[in-house]
Each structure stands twice: as C-alpha cells, then as structure tokens.
Design an enzyme around this catalytic site. Structure first.
Site, PDB file in Angstrom:
ATOM      1  N   GLY A 107    -131.087   8.149 -46.248  1.00  0.00           N
ATOM      2  CA  GLY A 107    -130.655   7.265 -45.841  1.00  0.00           C
ATOM      3  C   GLY A 107    -131.422   5.947 -45.116  1.00  0.00           C
ATOM      4  N   ASN A 125    -124.280  13.219 -54.059  1.00  0.00           N
ATOM      5  CA  ASN A 125    -123.309  13.544 -52.895  1.00  0.00           C
ATOM      6  C   ASN A 125    -123.197  12.607 -52.217  1.00  0.00           C
ATOM      7  OD1 ASN A 125    -122.736  14.829 -50.475  1.00  0.00           O
ATOM      8  ND2 ASN A 125    -125.177  14.461 -50.268  1.00  0.00           N
ATOM      9  N   TRP A 126    -121.688  12.159 -51.780  1.00  0.00           N
ATOM     10  CA  TRP A 126    -121.065  10.698 -51.871  1.00  0.00           C
ATOM     11  C   TRP A 126    -121.087  10.721 -50.522  1.00  0.00           C
ATOM     12  CZ3 TRP A 126    -116.562   9.854 -56.540  1.00  0.00           C
ATOM     13  CH2 TRP A 126    -117.406   9.542 -57.599  1.00  0.00           C
ATOM     14  N   LYS A 127    -120.908  11.704 -49.549  1.00  0.00           N
ATOM     15  CA  LYS A 127    -120.954  12.545 -48.170  1.00  0.00           C
ATOM     16  C   LYS A 127    -118.714  11.342 -48.175  1.00  0.00           C
ATOM     17  CE  LYS A 127    -125.759  12.047 -47.745  1.00  0.00           C
ATOM     18  NZ  LYS A 127    -126.894  11.433 -46.832  1.00  0.00           N
ATOM     19  N   HIS A 152    -126.498  21.268 -45.033  1.00  0.00           N
ATOM     20  CA  HIS A 152    -126.967  19.436 -44.909  1.00  0.00           C
ATOM     21  C   HIS A 152    -127.261  19.336 -44.030  1.00  0.00           C
ATOM     22  CE1 HIS A 152    -127.304  15.321 -45.855  1.00  0.00           C
ATOM     23  NE2 HIS A 152    -127.406  15.037 -46.594  1.00  0.00           N
ATOM     24  N   SER A 212    -133.220   8.520 -49.441  1.00  0.00           N
ATOM     25  CA  SER A 212    -133.883   7.122 -50.504  1.00  0.00           C
ATOM     26  C   SER A 212    -134.258   6.822 -51.392  1.00  0.00           C
ATOM     27  CB  SER A 212    -134.759   6.320 -49.070  1.00  0.00           C
ATOM     28  OG  SER A 212    -133.788   6.718 -48.083  1.00  0.00           O
ATOM     29  N   GLU A 231    -126.693  16.689 -42.033  1.00  0.00           N
ATOM     30  CA  GLU A 231    -125.217  15.947 -41.443  1.00  0.00           C
ATOM     31  C   GLU A 231    -124.744  16.759 -40.466  1.00  0.00           C
ATOM     32  OE1 GLU A 231    -124.760  13.547 -44.681  1.00  0.00           O
ATOM     33  OE2 GLU A 231    -126.254  12.503 -44.684  1.00  0.00           O
ATOM     34  N   GLU A 272    -134.864  18.068 -48.162  1.00  0.00           N
ATOM     35  CA  GLU A 272    -134.476  16.167 -47.753  1.00  0.00           C
ATOM     36  C   GLU A 272    -135.171  16.769 -46.179  1.00  0.00           C
ATOM     37  OE1 GLU A 272    -130.586  14.884 -49.763  1.00  0.00           O
ATOM     38  OE2 GLU A 272    -130.281  16.319 -48.304  1.00  0.00           O
ATOM     39  N   GLY A 324    -127.795  10.598 -52.660  1.00  0.00           N
ATOM     40  CA  GLY A 324    -126.629   9.916 -51.279  1.00  0.00           C
ATOM     41  C   GLY A 324    -126.443   7.831 -52.087  1.00  0.00           C
ATOM     42  N   GLY A 325    -126.707   7.317 -50.704  1.00  0.00           N
ATOM     43  CA  GLY A 325    -126.314   6.307 -50.899  1.00  0.00           C
ATOM     44  C   GLY A 325    -126.243   5.681 -52.461  1.00  0.00           C
TER      45      GLY A 325
HETATM   46  P1  13P Z   1    -129.730   8.993 -48.744  1.00  0.00           P
HETATM   47  O1  13P Z   1    -129.586   8.947 -50.869  1.00  0.00           O
HETATM   48  O2  13P Z   1    -128.630   8.025 -48.522  1.00  0.00           O
HETATM   49  O3  13P Z   1    -131.284   8.990 -48.521  1.00  0.00           O
HETATM   50  O4  13P Z   1    -129.210  10.377 -48.906  1.00  0.00           O
HETATM   51  C1  13P Z   1    -129.630  11.655 -49.070  1.00  0.00           C
HETATM   52  C2  13P Z   1    -128.912  12.432 -48.889  1.00  0.00           C
HETATM   53  O5  13P Z   1    -128.831  13.086 -47.826  1.00  0.00           O
HETATM   54  C3  13P Z   1    -128.815  13.535 -49.878  1.00  0.00           C
HETATM   55  O6  13P Z   1    -128.094  14.888 -49.662  1.00  0.00           O
END
Ligand code: 13P
Length: 249
Positions: free
Chosen positions: A171, A9-11, A95, A210, A97, A165, A231-232
């Site tokens: 994050g 997930n590149w956000k 999600h 994470s 977010e 999640e 994500g990251g």
């Molecule tokens: P991180 O891997 O950056 O913690 O993000 C997780 C996430 O929200 C994937 O959708």
C-alpha cells in the site's frame, strides 16, 4: 507444473452491492484467459452471493482469513467448513495486516495453515519483513522464522501457496524491485526444499506489495515467482483484467 496465479485481496473494501457490480462485467473481460488462475478474495459477507456469480466463469473465490476450528463459541469468526460450503478454494493466512493489527502470532498462523490443509482448502501463507528489518539485512532471517514456524511439523502439501509480501511495500506505491523479489522467492523455495524436499517444486510462490498493471511483469516474469497477490490495484475491474491478461502467455 506450477500454474500462474493472480490473486485479488480486496481487504475491507467493497460492500456487497459493489462486489456484485464488479462481477457484472469482470468475468467477460477475462473470459478468454484460461492459463492464469484468477482468485478473488472479497470480504466474508460477499462470499455467498459471489459463489453463485462465479459459477460458469473461470474465476475462483478465496477468503481473507478464517478460524482454525470447524465450529465453536468464537464470536465474530468464520470456519473452514463455512468457506468450503460456499466453494471457496483459497484462504489467505497470516497477512501482515492480521499479524500487525490483530496480533496474529506465528503459532496461530500455523494452526490456520494446518486447518486449511485438513479441510482441503489451499492456504496462501503470507510472510514478509518490515522496513527496519529490510534495512538491517534481516530479511532472510525473518522469512526463515516465519516459514518454519508456520509449517512446523506439517506434512509436505502441494496445496500450499506462499506470498512474499514485504510489509514496507504494501500500500505504499513503492514495490520491491523485480531483482529483490526474485532473489527472495528463490530463497523461499530453497527453504521449502530443505523442509519438504521435492514438493517445494510444486508450491507456488507469489509476490505482493504495490503491484499494478505497469509493473506486474517485472515480478511474474521471474523464474521463481508464480504470480501476484494484489491489494489496491485489484479493486478496479479494468486494472485487474489488464494484470490477468499480462500474466497470460
Ligand atoms: P497493495 O497491492 O495495495 O500494496 O497490497 C498488497 C497486499 O497486501 C495484498 O495482500
């Protein structure tokens, strides 16, 4: 059975040219891995170009969100039909977010999951508790509410993917432990069994929060966890390739 998955997930990271650059080497790096479904969810504006670049590779495209209608006067929104035309297979729904920054309610999440099923897309339904809820021992209650509202009156469908999640792990560099994530994944499968019977055995359940190359196997090595939503650490080709190879048998 349930094929393992690694989802990036590149956000709101990577411009179009950065996304294209990622694809110049990445498919070759994971080319030999055929037993892990590897899904990239870039920002919307990169989907059209990447849909050409994923052809003849083992990679699959996903979107990070969508509207529930096929078309309409909804400024700024993207429809299931538009995603389908690009060969997008998965769509992340609900999600944290989206829920926290854009006010997406469980009702809206349900409409989107329903729309994904109706248009043949595979929804990746995200659920998770926040830090206070975790500390107060409310995780199960919150997950039960989120899951039952998101799937209310929907027919069993093995296209569903559920991502656990925990909001406090996203994050932060502080993931849940493998034990906690695995216990929760088992609990989610139990909820799905109550709702959907045997179909629950075919629904993939992922952990996200994470995840990185050093810890991914703590999660994906557990019986009820079928993959990771990342994500990251998914933004770097090298890390993502390492994680896909780690999950491969
Ligand atoms: P991180 O891997 O950056 O913690 O993000 C997780 C996430 O929200 C994937 O959708």
């Amino acid at each position: 059975m349930r094929d393992p998955m690694v989802i990036a997930n590149w956000k709101m990271y990577k411009t179009l040219s950065e996304a294209v650059e990622f694809f110049t080497h990445f498919p070759a790096e994971v080319g030999k891995v055929s037993d892990v479904e590897t899904v990239i969810c870039p920002p919307f504006i990169s989907l059209a170009d990447l849909s050409r670049l994923v052809k003849n590779t083992s990679l699959i495209l996903g979107a990070q969100n969508m509207h529930w209608e096929k078309e309409g006067a909804y400024t700024g929104e993207i429809s299931p039909l538009m995603l389908q035309e690009l060969g997008v297979k998965y769509v992340i729904i609900g999600h944290s977010e989206r829920r926290n920054f854009f006010g997406e309610s469980d009702r809206v999440v349900r409409k989107k999951v329903d729309a994904a099923f109706k248009s043949g897309l595979f929804p990746i339904l995200c659920i998770g508790e926040n830090w206070d809820q975790f500390n107060n021992g409310e995780t199960k209650k919150i997950l039960q509410e989120q899951l039952s509202l998101a799937l209310e009156q929907l027919s069993p469908n093995n296209k569903l993917v559920v991502a656990y999640e925990p909001v406090w792990a996203i994050g932060t560099g502080t993931p849940a432990t493998g034990e906690v994530a695995s216990g929760v994944a088992g609990y989610i499968r139990g909820l799905l069994r109550d709702l959907w019977g045997e179909v629950a055995e075919n629904v993939r359940i992922l952990y996200g929060g994470s995840v990185n190359p050093d810890n991914i196997l703590e999660f994906t090595g557990k019986p009820d966890i079928d993959g990771a939503l990342i994500g990251g650490s998914s933004l770097k080709e090298k890390f993502l390739a390492q994680m896909v190879r780690a999950v491969s048998k």
